[in-house]
Design a protein around this motif. Structure first.
Motif, PDB file in Angstrom:
ATOM      1  N   ASP A  43       8.172 -12.422   5.487  1.00  0.00           N
ATOM      2  CA  ASP A  43       8.065 -11.096   4.900  1.00  0.00           C
ATOM      3  C   ASP A  43       6.599 -10.676   4.982  1.00  0.00           C
ATOM      4  O   ASP A  43       5.713 -11.382   4.479  1.00  0.00           O
ATOM      5  N   PHE A  44       6.317  -9.546   5.619  1.00  0.00           N
ATOM      6  CA  PHE A  44       4.933  -9.103   5.811  1.00  0.00           C
ATOM      7  C   PHE A  44       4.256  -8.809   4.475  1.00  0.00           C
ATOM      8  O   PHE A  44       3.074  -9.105   4.288  1.00  0.00           O
ATOM      9  N   THR A  45       5.004  -8.226   3.543  1.00  0.00           N
ATOM     10  CA  THR A  45       4.409  -7.918   2.244  1.00  0.00           C
ATOM     11  C   THR A  45       4.023  -9.182   1.504  1.00  0.00           C
ATOM     12  O   THR A  45       2.928  -9.290   0.949  1.00  0.00           O
ATOM     13  N   THR A  46       4.906 -10.169   1.496  1.00  0.00           N
ATOM     14  CA  THR A  46       4.618 -11.427   0.808  1.00  0.00           C
ATOM     15  C   THR A  46       3.464 -12.161   1.471  1.00  0.00           C
ATOM     16  O   THR A  46       2.604 -12.739   0.796  1.00  0.00           O
ATOM     17  N   ALA A  47       3.405 -12.146   2.809  1.00  0.00           N
ATOM     18  CA  ALA A  47       2.300 -12.800   3.514  1.00  0.00           C
ATOM     19  C   ALA A  47       0.967 -12.138   3.160  1.00  0.00           C
ATOM     20  O   ALA A  47      -0.042 -12.820   2.913  1.00  0.00           O
ATOM     21  N   THR A  48       0.953 -10.810   3.097  1.00  0.00           N
ATOM     22  CA  THR A  48      -0.271 -10.094   2.745  1.00  0.00           C
ATOM     23  C   THR A  48      -0.679 -10.384   1.308  1.00  0.00           C
ATOM     24  O   THR A  48      -1.863 -10.613   1.007  1.00  0.00           O
ATOM     25  N   GLN A  49       0.291 -10.383   0.406  1.00  0.00           N
ATOM     26  CA  GLN A  49       0.001 -10.651  -1.001  1.00  0.00           C
ATOM     27  C   GLN A  49      -0.488 -12.081  -1.201  1.00  0.00           C
ATOM     28  O   GLN A  49      -1.345 -12.340  -2.050  1.00  0.00           O
ATOM     29  N   THR A  50       0.057 -13.023  -0.435  1.00  0.00           N
ATOM     30  CA  THR A  50      -0.379 -14.421  -0.550  1.00  0.00           C
ATOM     31  C   THR A  50      -1.838 -14.565  -0.123  1.00  0.00           C
ATOM     32  O   THR A  50      -2.639 -15.217  -0.802  1.00  0.00           O
ATOM     33  N   ALA A  51      -2.186 -13.967   1.011  1.00  0.00           N
ATOM     34  CA  ALA A  51      -3.581 -14.020   1.457  1.00  0.00           C
ATOM     35  C   ALA A  51      -4.510 -13.342   0.452  1.00  0.00           C
ATOM     36  O   ALA A  51      -5.616 -13.827   0.175  1.00  0.00           O
ATOM     37  N   LEU A  52      -4.061 -12.234  -0.132  1.00  0.00           N
ATOM     38  CA  LEU A  52      -4.875 -11.524  -1.129  1.00  0.00           C
ATOM     39  C   LEU A  52      -5.091 -12.382  -2.365  1.00  0.00           C
ATOM     40  O   LEU A  52      -6.214 -12.467  -2.891  1.00  0.00           O
ATOM     41  N   SER A  53      -4.054 -13.048  -2.833  1.00  0.00           N
ATOM     42  CA  SER A  53      -4.172 -13.895  -4.023  1.00  0.00           C
ATOM     43  C   SER A  53      -5.133 -15.056  -3.783  1.00  0.00           C
ATOM     44  O   SER A  53      -5.946 -15.409  -4.646  1.00  0.00           O
ATOM     45  N   ILE A  54      -5.061 -15.660  -2.590  1.00  0.00           N
ATOM     46  CA  ILE A  54      -5.962 -16.776  -2.267  1.00  0.00           C
ATOM     47  C   ILE A  54      -7.401 -16.297  -2.179  1.00  0.00           C
ATOM     48  O   ILE A  54      -8.333 -16.938  -2.693  1.00  0.00           O
ATOM     49  N   ASN A  55      -7.638 -15.158  -1.546  1.00  0.00           N
ATOM     50  CA  ASN A  55      -8.996 -14.631  -1.405  1.00  0.00           C
ATOM     51  C   ASN A  55      -9.596 -14.242  -2.752  1.00  0.00           C
ATOM     52  O   ASN A  55     -10.807 -14.382  -2.970  1.00  0.00           O
ATOM     53  N   GLY A 106     -12.366 -16.807  -2.752  1.00  0.00           N
ATOM     54  CA  GLY A 106     -13.441 -16.078  -2.096  1.00  0.00           C
ATOM     55  C   GLY A 106     -12.935 -15.312  -0.894  1.00  0.00           C
ATOM     56  O   GLY A 106     -12.009 -15.759  -0.186  1.00  0.00           O
ATOM     57  N   LEU A 107     -13.518 -14.152  -0.641  1.00  0.00           N
ATOM     58  CA  LEU A 107     -13.089 -13.296   0.450  1.00  0.00           C
ATOM     59  C   LEU A 107     -13.272 -13.993   1.795  1.00  0.00           C
ATOM     60  O   LEU A 107     -14.305 -14.616   2.045  1.00  0.00           O
ATOM     61  N   GLY A 108     -12.265 -13.906   2.652  1.00  0.00           N
ATOM     62  CA  GLY A 108     -12.314 -14.522   3.976  1.00  0.00           C
ATOM     63  C   GLY A 108     -11.755 -15.921   4.026  1.00  0.00           C
ATOM     64  O   GLY A 108     -11.687 -16.527   5.099  1.00  0.00           O
ATOM     65  N   THR A 109     -11.302 -16.463   2.872  1.00  0.00           N
ATOM     66  CA  THR A 109     -10.734 -17.817   2.866  1.00  0.00           C
ATOM     67  C   THR A 109      -9.384 -17.852   3.567  1.00  0.00           C
ATOM     68  O   THR A 109      -9.071 -18.804   4.286  1.00  0.00           O
ATOM     69  N   ALA A 110      -8.582 -16.812   3.369  1.00  0.00           N
ATOM     70  CA  ALA A 110      -7.225 -16.789   3.928  1.00  0.00           C
ATOM     71  C   ALA A 110      -7.009 -15.517   4.718  1.00  0.00           C
ATOM     72  O   ALA A 110      -7.570 -14.461   4.401  1.00  0.00           O
ATOM     73  N   GLN A 111      -6.178 -15.632   5.743  1.00  0.00           N
ATOM     74  CA  GLN A 111      -5.788 -14.464   6.527  1.00  0.00           C
ATOM     75  C   GLN A 111      -4.354 -14.637   6.999  1.00  0.00           C
ATOM     76  O   GLN A 111      -3.951 -15.727   7.410  1.00  0.00           O
ATOM     77  N   ALA A 112      -3.574 -13.578   6.889  1.00  0.00           N
ATOM     78  CA  ALA A 112      -2.183 -13.611   7.321  1.00  0.00           C
ATOM     79  C   ALA A 112      -2.124 -13.518   8.844  1.00  0.00           C
ATOM     80  O   ALA A 112      -2.670 -12.586   9.441  1.00  0.00           O
ATOM     81  N   LEU A 113      -1.478 -14.498   9.469  1.00  0.00           N
ATOM     82  CA  LEU A 113      -1.346 -14.520  10.925  1.00  0.00           C
ATOM     83  C   LEU A 113      -0.173 -13.670  11.394  1.00  0.00           C
ATOM     84  O   LEU A 113      -0.236 -13.034  12.441  1.00  0.00           O
ATOM     85  N   ASP A 114       0.909 -13.676  10.620  1.00  0.00           N
ATOM     86  CA  ASP A 114       2.089 -12.862  10.911  1.00  0.00           C
ATOM     87  C   ASP A 114       2.905 -12.783   9.629  1.00  0.00           C
ATOM     88  O   ASP A 114       2.394 -13.075   8.546  1.00  0.00           O
ATOM     89  N   GLY A 115       4.161 -12.402   9.763  1.00  0.00           N
ATOM     90  CA  GLY A 115       4.989 -12.246   8.574  1.00  0.00           C
ATOM     91  C   GLY A 115       5.412 -13.541   7.925  1.00  0.00           C
ATOM     92  O   GLY A 115       6.030 -13.518   6.849  1.00  0.00           O
TER      93      GLY A 115
END
Length: 369
Positions: free
Chosen positions: A197-209, A213-222
């Motif tokens: 799920d693209f929304t969940t992947a984006t939210q997961t990366a946002l929660s980790i960052n 810290g900013l730049g720790t995680a990045q969503a590769l795909d959905g």
């Protein structure tokens, strides 16, 4: 571009909070790539059965297994010997080797008869190797079976409870080889979502960052999120422990309607909506009853015989279900209430949903299994 991305991420977060979405831990929605279990399978024989083993005349592989085992222990059967045994059974063994399992640890195994044994109750599995997909031996199994099923027979009648031809041995296999995994390799790890799920992947990366810290995680795909991780293995373990307990506001699932055509089960997702539509669903019931009549010849008839004359009564009843209207954007609760008001059975509900999908009024994916 960065400002636009940040605005989108903040908008997604606020939208999730506004919808009252429930936060879930990362460990419940994702797993670390490469950290997985492996299947093992093996073959062995179970001994000590109370006359419920294989009919050896019909399962020659059981006799062959016994002969090989005796030969390995220095006992040779006379040429042409055909032992008629009832207390052994040929079985297949399968198990799951967990990630990070170490040599000397034990795992549970399942033992199933592959011959015509009636029951494995009371049997003991002799030492058997368990192999992986690469043909290597990763564990050795042996022990007493725990069988929940049983059977009894007398005077031509029999009764069986559960499945007596299969059982388990808790901790019945000892790990003999370690499976390598990529957990400690590289400078990062990849989290794979259980449901893409693209929304969940984006939210997961946002929660980790936000936490690391900013730049720790990045969503590769959905389905995948790459996270920078410490190079030290011990620090990486602590880092993943912190990651998997972070909470994420997951995205809502796509609108779906699941129909099980065999059982009549219908599951309607939360976001299913119906466009304006009017539905009329009536039922036509045809009842045919047979009432045979016995016809006899008259009292003074010279010839004749008694015959059975078939007579059938046919009745047709048409349901008086009324038409009901779906307003624009009707919700799941309103769909169920409207269908229940007309007394539609699960089979009728399936027909209504299929018709709505064909007319373009059902804003959801209709899946029939």
């Amino acid at each position: 571009m960065k400002n636009l991305l940040s605005s989108c991420l903040i908008g997604l977060t606020l939208l999730g909070l506004a919808n009252g979405a429930k936060a879930e831990r990362i460990k419940d929605i994702a797993s670390v790539a490469g950290v997985r279990s492996n299947q093992l399978v093996g073959y062995g024989i179970v001994v000590g059965l109370d006359g419920t083993g294989d009919q050896t005349s019909q399962t020659p592989f059981t006799v062959q297994s016994l002969t090989n085992m005796l030969a390995q222990n220095g006992i040779a059967l006379p040429p042409g010997a055909n032992p008629q045994l009832k207390n052994i059974a040929a079985v297949s063994i399968h198990a799951e080797l967990p990630a990070f399992a170490k040599v000397g640890q034990t795992i549970d195994i399942t033992v199933s008869s592959i011959g015509n044994a009636k029951s494995l109750r009371g049997g003991s599995l002799l030492m058997s190797p368990l192999k992986g997909a690469d043909g290597q031996v990763y564990a050795v199994a042996q022990g007493n079976l725990v069988v929940s099923g049983f059977g009894a027979a007398a005077d031509g009648s029999s009764v069986t409870v559960n499945v007596p031809s299969a059982g388990r041995i808790p901790g019945g296999a000892t790990v003999e080889r370690v499976v390598a995994n990529p957990f400690g390799n590289g400078d990062g790890i990849v989290l794979n979502l259980h449901s893409a799920d693209f929304t969940t992947a984006t939210q997961t990366a946002l929660s980790i960052n936000q936490t690391m810290g900013l730049g720790t995680a990045q969503a590769l795909d959905g389905a995948s999120i790459r996270v920078n991780a410490p190079l030290s293995r011990s620090q990486r373990v602590a880092f993943v422990s912190l990651l998997e307990n972070l909470e994420v506001i997951t995205g809502d699932a796509a609108a779906k309607v699941i129909v099980n055509s065999r059982t009549g089960t219908v599951v309607i997702g939360q976001n299913v909506r119906v466009k304006p539509a009017a539905v009329s669903h009536g039922s036509l019931v045809v009842t045919i009853s047979a009432n045979p009549i016995v016809s006899q010849p008259g009292p003074l008839a010279v010839a004749g015989q008694t015959v059975v004359v078939p007579q059938s009564d046919i009745a047709i009843t048409e349901g008086d279900n009324k038409m009901f209207l779906f307003n624009p954007g009707v919700s799941l609760d309103e769909i169920v209430r409207a269908v229940n008001q007309v007394g539609a059975a699960p089979g009728d509900l399936v027909a209504i949903l299929e018709a709505l999908k064909q007319s373009g009024s059902l804003s959801a994916e209709l899946i029939i299994i």
